[in-house]
Enzyme design. Structure first.
Site, PDB file in Angstrom:
ATOM      1  N   GLY A  63       0.825  -1.199   0.000  1.00  0.00           N
ATOM      2  CA  GLY A  63       0.000   0.000   0.000  1.00  0.00           C
ATOM      3  C   GLY A  63       0.853   1.240   0.000  1.00  0.00           C
ATOM      4  O   GLY A  63       2.048   1.186   0.300  1.00  0.00           O
ATOM      5  N   CYS A  90       5.465  -5.940   1.568  1.00  0.00           N
ATOM      6  CA  CYS A  90       5.822  -4.519   1.480  1.00  0.00           C
ATOM      7  C   CYS A  90       5.228  -3.749   2.658  1.00  0.00           C
ATOM      8  O   CYS A  90       5.658  -3.936   3.788  1.00  0.00           O
ATOM      9  CB  CYS A  90       5.398  -3.955   0.123  1.00  0.00           C
ATOM     10  N   TYR A  91       4.235  -2.882   2.443  1.00  0.00           N
ATOM     11  CA  TYR A  91       3.591  -2.227   3.580  1.00  0.00           C
ATOM     12  C   TYR A  91       3.045  -3.275   4.545  1.00  0.00           C
ATOM     13  O   TYR A  91       3.044  -3.062   5.764  1.00  0.00           O
ATOM     14  CB  TYR A  91       2.454  -1.318   3.104  1.00  0.00           C
ATOM     15  N   HIS A 181       7.566  -7.371  -3.743  1.00  0.00           N
ATOM     16  CA  HIS A 181       6.252  -7.788  -4.253  1.00  0.00           C
ATOM     17  C   HIS A 181       6.396  -9.103  -5.022  1.00  0.00           C
ATOM     18  O   HIS A 181       6.756  -9.091  -6.205  1.00  0.00           O
ATOM     19  CB  HIS A 181       5.671  -6.706  -5.171  1.00  0.00           C
ATOM     20  N   GLU A 183       4.023 -10.858  -6.172  1.00  0.00           N
ATOM     21  CA  GLU A 183       2.903 -11.043  -7.098  1.00  0.00           C
ATOM     22  C   GLU A 183       3.195 -10.537  -8.499  1.00  0.00           C
ATOM     23  O   GLU A 183       2.503 -10.934  -9.440  1.00  0.00           O
ATOM     24  CB  GLU A 183       1.637 -10.358  -6.559  1.00  0.00           C
ATOM     25  N   SER A 234     -21.020  -5.706 -26.697  1.00  0.00           N
ATOM     26  CA  SER A 234     -20.150  -4.976 -27.620  1.00  0.00           C
ATOM     27  C   SER A 234     -19.595  -5.871 -28.713  1.00  0.00           C
ATOM     28  O   SER A 234     -19.112  -5.378 -29.731  1.00  0.00           O
ATOM     29  CB  SER A 234     -18.991  -4.354 -26.845  1.00  0.00           C
ATOM     30  N   GLY A 235     -19.622  -7.182 -28.491  1.00  0.00           N
ATOM     31  CA  GLY A 235     -18.996  -8.116 -29.419  1.00  0.00           C
ATOM     32  C   GLY A 235     -17.591  -8.487 -29.009  1.00  0.00           C
ATOM     33  O   GLY A 235     -16.979  -9.382 -29.590  1.00  0.00           O
ATOM     34  N   GLY A 236     -17.061  -7.803 -27.989  1.00  0.00           N
ATOM     35  CA  GLY A 236     -15.763  -8.174 -27.448  1.00  0.00           C
ATOM     36  C   GLY A 236     -15.859  -9.403 -26.574  1.00  0.00           C
ATOM     37  O   GLY A 236     -16.955  -9.895 -26.257  1.00  0.00           O
ATOM     38  N   VAL A 237     -14.722  -9.904 -26.158  1.00  0.00           N
ATOM     39  CA  VAL A 237     -14.684 -11.133 -25.368  1.00  0.00           C
ATOM     40  C   VAL A 237     -15.442 -10.959 -24.052  1.00  0.00           C
ATOM     41  O   VAL A 237     -16.218 -11.834 -23.644  1.00  0.00           O
ATOM     42  CB  VAL A 237     -13.230 -11.558 -25.111  1.00  0.00           C
ATOM     43  N   ASP A 238     -15.247  -9.833 -23.374  1.00  0.00           N
ATOM     44  CA  ASP A 238     -15.802  -9.658 -22.031  1.00  0.00           C
ATOM     45  C   ASP A 238     -17.329  -9.682 -22.038  1.00  0.00           C
ATOM     46  O   ASP A 238     -17.948 -10.473 -21.323  1.00  0.00           O
ATOM     47  CB  ASP A 238     -15.317  -8.338 -21.428  1.00  0.00           C
ATOM     48  N   SER A 239     -17.935  -8.818 -22.841  1.00  0.00           N
ATOM     49  CA  SER A 239     -19.394  -8.768 -22.840  1.00  0.00           C
ATOM     50  C   SER A 239     -19.992 -10.046 -23.418  1.00  0.00           C
ATOM     51  O   SER A 239     -21.078 -10.467 -23.012  1.00  0.00           O
ATOM     52  CB  SER A 239     -19.895  -7.549 -23.617  1.00  0.00           C
ATOM     53  N   SER A 240     -19.281 -10.682 -24.336  1.00  0.00           N
ATOM     54  CA  SER A 240     -19.792 -11.914 -24.934  1.00  0.00           C
ATOM     55  C   SER A 240     -19.787 -13.062 -23.931  1.00  0.00           C
ATOM     56  O   SER A 240     -20.752 -13.829 -23.844  1.00  0.00           O
ATOM     57  CB  SER A 240     -18.969 -12.285 -26.167  1.00  0.00           C
ATOM     58  N   LYS A 380      -8.519 -10.517 -17.681  1.00  0.00           N
ATOM     59  CA  LYS A 380      -8.832 -10.930 -19.048  1.00  0.00           C
ATOM     60  C   LYS A 380      -8.521 -12.395 -19.306  1.00  0.00           C
ATOM     61  O   LYS A 380      -9.312 -13.107 -19.927  1.00  0.00           O
ATOM     62  CB  LYS A 380      -8.061 -10.054 -20.044  1.00  0.00           C
TER      63      LYS A 380
END
Length: 524
Positions: A63, A90-91, A181, A183, A234-240, A380
Site C-alpha cells: 500500500g 511490502c507495507y 512484491h 505477485e 459490444s462483441g468483445g470477449v468480455d461482454s460476450s 482478461k
C-alpha cells in the site's frame, strides 16, 4: 473479491487490502494455484468479520501509506491470534512489524523502487523452497519506509542492498513477511513463494474456473430471480462471455442489446449480429445509434469528456431498450477488474484513480435498474478461461481486447467521420498484416490510432498533407502491466508501406514503444 459468495466447501484465504495498485495480482497468483480467496479493505475487516469469514490463511497487501501517518491503515489486532499463517508484503511487512513490536523507519536513503536482488541467510525457510539455487533472486521493490528492527520471534532469511530485512519470518507462528512484491512478474519466482505459502497453510487447491462458473450462475439466479435482464453486448470477449454465462443462468429472461455507436472497427457490427443471432440463438436488439453518439462527440477533444459522454449515452440507449422488452430490471455488463481498479477503488480501500471507464461507477438513480456484473472480479485471461469453460470457440476467445468507447479513444483530439473512416481501414490493414505473419496470438492487443496532426509527404512527385498514424502492439498477461511487441523493422516497413498505399489520407506511420506503466495500453 468484494462480495462473498457462500463457499462452505472451499477453504478460504483472506487478502487484507491496504491500497496497493497490484493487490488483485495477489489474488491472480492464488487462483492460478486453485485457491479460493477474497480481497477486503482493511477498514472493513474487524474481529467479527474474521470470525465469520474464518480464513485458513491471511495475506497483508502492500500500500502507499506510511505506518507513521495519522490514521495509517492497520489490520485488526485479532488477526494475529487466529493461529493461521500470515504473509505480509511490502507495507504489509511494515505494518506486521509495527503491530508485533518491531520498528519501522522513514526512507532516509534506503528506499528501493524497481529490480533488486535478495541473497539468503544461512538459515532455511520452507516458504522459500525452490529459491536461491543460483545464490540470489531477482525481486521487485517499491518502498520508501523500511523495517529497521524486526519483531520478537522473527528471524532474517533474506537481505537486499537497501532492505536488510527483505525476508523475515516467525516459523513457530507461521508468520512470514517480505519487503518486495512476489505477485508481480518482475519477481520471477514469486509464484513459487505463494505456492509454498498455501501448501504450508494446508489448502487443497480445489477452486477452478468450473467452480467459478457454477457459483456465478447460482449467484446470477439468486440476484435476478424471475426478472428480465438486458446485456450491453459490444462483441468483445468480455461482454460476450458475460452474455453467454447469464444466458446459461436465466435463458430467455436475457435480451442482448448491441449498440452500434459508430465507433466500431471495419465490418464489426455485421460479425457480432451474425454470431449471436445465428450461433447462440439469443434475443438480440441491434441498435444503430451512430448519429446519436457521433453528434454528441462532435467538437469534443478531452479524453475524459469523451469517455463520460459515451458512458452517459450508453445508459440512455439501454434505458430506452429496457422499456422496449417489457421493463427489464437489470442491466448486465462485461466489466472486468482492470476497468474497475483504473476507475475507482475496487474494494473500498485507498487505491488511486487512473482513468474513468464508461462501464464503471454504477447507474443513475433515475434509471431504476440494477447491475449484473458476473466478471467484475476477473482478469482478461480468466475471462478467456471461463469462455472456454462455456464452450465459446478458441478463435473468438483469443480476440484482442476492444474498448467499450471503441475508436473514440484511438482518435486523440476531435473525432470526425473522415478520421474514423481512415482509422477503420488502416486498422484492418494492420491486423491483416499481423495475422499474415502469424503473430496475432503472440500479441495481447494491437491497434492503429490516428494522431491529431497532419504531416507533409510526397507521393507520385506531388505534395501531400495527410494524417499521421500510430501503431500499437503490446504483450501482457493481465492488462495491468504491458510491454511493446518487438516487431522486426522489415515487418514495420512492410506494414507502413501497405497502409500508406492502401489507405487514402495517411502519409506517415509511427510505432509506439511505450510500456505500461508509464503509459496505458490505449492512447486515451
Amino acid at each position: 473479491m468484494t462480495q462473498s459468495i457462500p463457499h462452505t466447501h472451499h477453504d478460504r484465504l483472506l487478502i487484507i487490502d491496504f491500497g496497493s495498485q497490484v493487490t488483485q495480482l495477489i489474488a491472480r497468483r492464488l487462483r492460478e494455484l486453485n485457491v479460493y480467496c477474497e480481497i477486503h479493505p482493511f477498514n472493513k475487516v474487524d474481529d467479527a468479520f474474521l470470525a465469520a469469514f474464518a480464513p485458513k490463511a491471511v495475506i497483508f497487501s502492500g500500500g502507499p501509506a506510511s505506518v507513521f501517518a495519522d490514521g495509517a491503515p492497520m489490520p485488526p489486532k485479532g488477526v494475529f491470534d487466529m493461529g493461521v499463517p500470515i504473509l505480509g508484503i511490502c507495507y504489509g511487512q511494515q505494518v506486521m512489524m509495527h503491530c508485533l513490536g518491531g520498528r519501522v523507519e522513514r526512507g532516509h536513503g534506503t528506499a528501493e523502487f524497481g529490480r533488486a536482488y535478495v541473497t539468503p541467510t544461512a538459515a532455511r525457510l520452507p516458504i522459500l523452497d525452490g529459491w536461491f539455487a543460483e545464490g540470489r533472486e531477482q525481486v521487485w521493490m517499491s518502498h520508501g519506509d523500511h523495517v529497521s528492527e524486526i519483531a520478537p520471534g522473527f528471524e532474517v532469511y533474506g537481505t537486499s542492498p537497501n532492505a536488510p530485512f527483505a525476508i523475515t519470518a516467525d516459523p513457530a507462528r507461521r508468520f512470514f513477511a517480505v519487503q518486495f512484491h512476489p505477485e508481480v512478474h518482475h519477481t520471477p519466482k514469486g509464484a513459487k513463494l505463494y505456492e509454498n505459502f498455501v501448501r504450508l497453510a494446508g489448502f487443497k487447491g480445489d477452486w477452478t474456473m468450473g467452480a467459478y462458473r457454477e457459483e456465478a450462475i447460482r449467484k446470477i439466479r439468486e440476484q435476478v430471480g424471475d426478472q428480465k435482464v438486458i446485456c450491453g453486448l459490444s462483441g468483445g470477449v468480455d461482454s460476450s462471455v458475460a452474455a453467454v454465462l447469464i444466458h446459461e443462468a436465466i435463458g430467455d429472461q436475457l435480451t442482448c442489446v448491441f449498440v452500434d455507436h459508430g465507433l466500431l472497427r471495419l465490418g464489426e457490427a455485421e460479425q457480432v449480429v451474425t454470431m449471436f443471432r445465428d450461433h447462440y440463438n439469443m434475443p438480440l436488439i441491434h441498435a444503430d445509434e451512430s448519429d446519436l453518439f457521433l453528434g454528441a462527440l462532435e467538437g469534443v477533444s478531452d479524453p475524459e469528456v469523451k469517455r463520460k459522454t459515451i458512458g452517459r449515452l450508453f445508459i440512455e440507449v439501454f434505458e430506452k431498450h429496457a422499456k422496449s422488452v417489457g421493463g427489464a430490471t437489470f442491466l448486465a455488463q462485461g466489466t472486468l477488474y482492470p476497468d474497475v481498479i483504473e476507475s475507482v477503488s475496487f474494494s473500498g480501500g485507498p487505491s488511486v484513480t487512473i482513468k474513468s471507464h464508461h462501464n464503471v461507477g454504477g447507474l443513475p438513480e433515475k434509471m431504476g435498474m440494477k447491475l449484473v456484473e458476473p466478471l467484475r472480479e476477473l482478469f482478461k485471461d480468466e475471462v478467456r478461461a471461463l469462455g472456454r469453460e462455456l464452450g465459446l470457440p478458441d478463435a473468438f476467445i483469443g480476440r484482442h481486447p476492444f474498448p467499450g468507447p471503441g475508436l473514440a479513444i484511438r482518435c486523440p483530439g476531435e473525432i470526425t467521420r473522415e478520421k474514423l473512416d481512415i482509422l477503420r481501414r488502416a486498422d484492418a490493414v494492420y491486423i491483416d498484416q499481423i495475422r499474415k505473419h502469424g503473430l496475432y496470438d503472440e500479441i495481447w492487443q494491437a491497434f492503429a490510432a490516428i494522431l491529431p496532426m497532419r504531416t507533409v509527404g510526397v507521393m507520385g512527385d506531388g505534395r501531400t498533407y495527410d494524417y499521421a498514424l500510430a501503431l500499437r502492439a503490446v504483450t501482457s498477461v493481465d492488462g495491468m502491466t504491458a510491454d511493446y511487441y518487438p516487431f522486426t523493422h522489415d515487418f514495420l516497413g512492410e506494414t507502413a508501406t501497405r497502409i500508406i498505399n492502401e489507405v487514402q489520407g495517411v502519409n506517415r506511420v509511427f510505432y509506439d514503444c511505450t510500456s505500461k506503466p508509464p503509459g496505458t495500453i490505449e492512447l486515451e
